[in-house]
Design an enzyme around this catalytic site. Sequence first.
Site, PDB file in Angstrom:
ATOM      1  CG  HIS A   1      35.606  19.112  25.735  1.00 52.61           C
ATOM      2  ND1 HIS A   1      36.860  19.637  25.958  1.00 52.61           N
ATOM      3  CD2 HIS A   1      35.782  18.014  24.993  1.00 52.61           C
ATOM      4  CE1 HIS A   1      37.754  18.856  25.383  1.00 52.61           C
ATOM      5  NE2 HIS A   1      37.127  17.864  24.790  1.00 52.61           N
TER       6      HIS A   1
ATOM      7  CG  ASP B   1      42.691  45.834  28.714  1.00 53.51           C
ATOM      8  OD1 ASP B   1      41.551  45.740  29.218  1.00 53.51           O
ATOM      9  OD2 ASP B   1      43.585  45.000  28.911  1.00 53.51           O
TER      10      ASP B   1
HETATM   11  C1  PEP Z   1      44.491  43.838  24.952  1.00 54.29           C
HETATM   12  O1  PEP Z   1      44.092  44.420  25.969  1.00 54.29           O
HETATM   13  O2  PEP Z   1      44.189  44.202  23.800  1.00 54.29           O
HETATM   14  C2  PEP Z   1      45.348  42.650  25.074  1.00 54.29           C
HETATM   15  C3  PEP Z   1      45.931  42.109  24.021  1.00 54.29           C
HETATM   16  O3  PEP Z   1      45.505  42.109  26.311  1.00 54.29           O
HETATM   17  P1  PEP Z   1      44.397  41.208  27.060  1.00 54.29           P
HETATM   18  O4  PEP Z   1      43.293  40.945  26.068  1.00 54.29           O
HETATM   19  O5  PEP Z   1      45.100  39.982  27.495  1.00 54.29           O
HETATM   20  O6  PEP Z   1      44.005  42.107  28.171  1.00 54.29           O
HETATM   21 MG    MG Z   2      45.035  43.978  27.879  1.00 52.32          MG
END
Ligand code: PEP
Ligand code: MG
Length: 538
Positions: free
Chosen positions: A188, A453
């Site tokens: 924290h 992703d």
């Molecule tokens: C991504 O995948 O770049 C994104 C913005 O979504 P998250 O990080 O929430 O999967």
């Molecule tokens: Mg994503």
Amino acid sequence: MQYFKGKSVYKGVTMGPVLVYKKHGEQVKRKSVEDPEAEIVRLRKALDTSKLQLQALYEKAVTEVGEASAAIFDVHKMMLEDEDYLEAAINMIRTESVNAEYAVTMTGNNFSQMFSAMADDYMKARAADVLDVSLRLARNLCGDKEQGMQIQQPSVIVADDLSPSETVQMDKEKILAFVTVHGSTNSHTAILARMMNIPALVGTDLDISALSDGMIAVVDGFEGAMILEPDDATCENVRRRIREEEEKVALLQELKGKDTVTADGRKINVYANIGNVGDIGYVLENDAEGIGLFRSEFLYLGREDAPSEEEQFEAYKQAARMMAGKKVIIRTLDIGADKQVDYLGLSQEENPALGFRAIRICLKQPDIFKTQLRALLRAAFYGNISIMYPMVISTGEVQRIRAVVEDVVQELEEQGIQYRVPEQGIMIETPAAALISDRLAPMVDFFSIGTNDLTQYTLAIDRQNAKLDDFYNPHHEAIMRMIQMVVENGHKHGKWVGICGELGADTELTQQFVRMGVDELSVAPSMVLKIRKIIREM
Ligand code: PEP
Ligand code: MG
């Protein structure tokens, strides 16, 4: 002059007098009791008092450091309600006929050791929380008053470890830095330091009994070091660096209220990413031009059932109101993979990142999806809300999404409920979506590229696997080519294209993204002004 290494949790530099934080916890003594049941009654009373105190601390923390950081006190309340913990303490009182303060202290120690032994770093860091909660209970059982630390002048707080309830009671205006011997980067104290933009070191290799209040210390978050009793040359050097840092911050502040335009007049929208309504304070403070990614799944996490339509409607409406007409792009539920909830009854999967997540769940379980869409369409009536769908891979999915939206519109019409169908876009975060972005573009209002992703799926690298950090390269040519392709395909159909993954905040690439034609960058609130500066200098 002495030099100590620690793990830095926030890059900054400061110098000031040391204030050593000493725990108040008195040694709790074991006593035999005649009437264990009376001890249990005392324990239950102390539990109630502790919960009330934690509620008050939560409210204080929400106003001072925001909802996300205050949430730790909710975690403490949950720990107090944990049946295993309570049962263990009660059992000890009954079977060993001991006083309640001794039973909770021992139980707290045992649970804390259990957390310390866990592999997960986040869980490990909770060991300190269990001790904090047990100490509170024991203190309430003894009738001791909780004493906040008195800080007379701006100081470097040095401690063995700091619990959330200790830090929240400190006068934030007078904290120059935190330095702790224990604690992890997930603790924290670390979270608080990042939120307060002050340097902090955890896991620092020092013996605090050798320190005394008033000694001068330099805390250097860039180097991950504390220098005690620095010599004149070091002091001079540090003062210069502090001045330079202050100038940088002041220069950035001057950019507030200014447009994000390149020298040749191209406007780029710099928006902010948030997890919940409590983060909007940081968005406003950093003058973001909108919210480019509201990760709505955070409304669904850490609870026993899904948030109701009404609850979601209020949250989305409040976000739109707080942003006063600026765009608020809300992403529909992106649960699954690393974000799990029990109440959806999702089974364990071998490859969760490639599994049942995000829009796949929403299309398979339309009740959940419809509840969220109703809340979104109703809230859109009151503000500048856009909707964004995650993890899309095909045109068929977009058609199915459109059909569910149509159903929801029909329902709201029939029920005579006010709504508005807002701008709707999709995230481009799978290679499939990037490669068919020419076909997807005519079906949507915008694209937002999720580079976290997109990198994971393009490079076939699990983004959660720390062992692969050296291989996870979002600058990979394949990613850059896909971004370029998506921008071109979006623009061919007159649609705007943004980036909301972490790469959007990578200042090494800002100029390249602008040249590629990216229209929007959605970044952590603290990065907004830094990105604006780069763009204005192009
Ligand atoms: C991504 O995948 O770049 C994104 C913005 O979504 P998250 O990080 O929430 O999967
Ligand atoms: Mg994503």
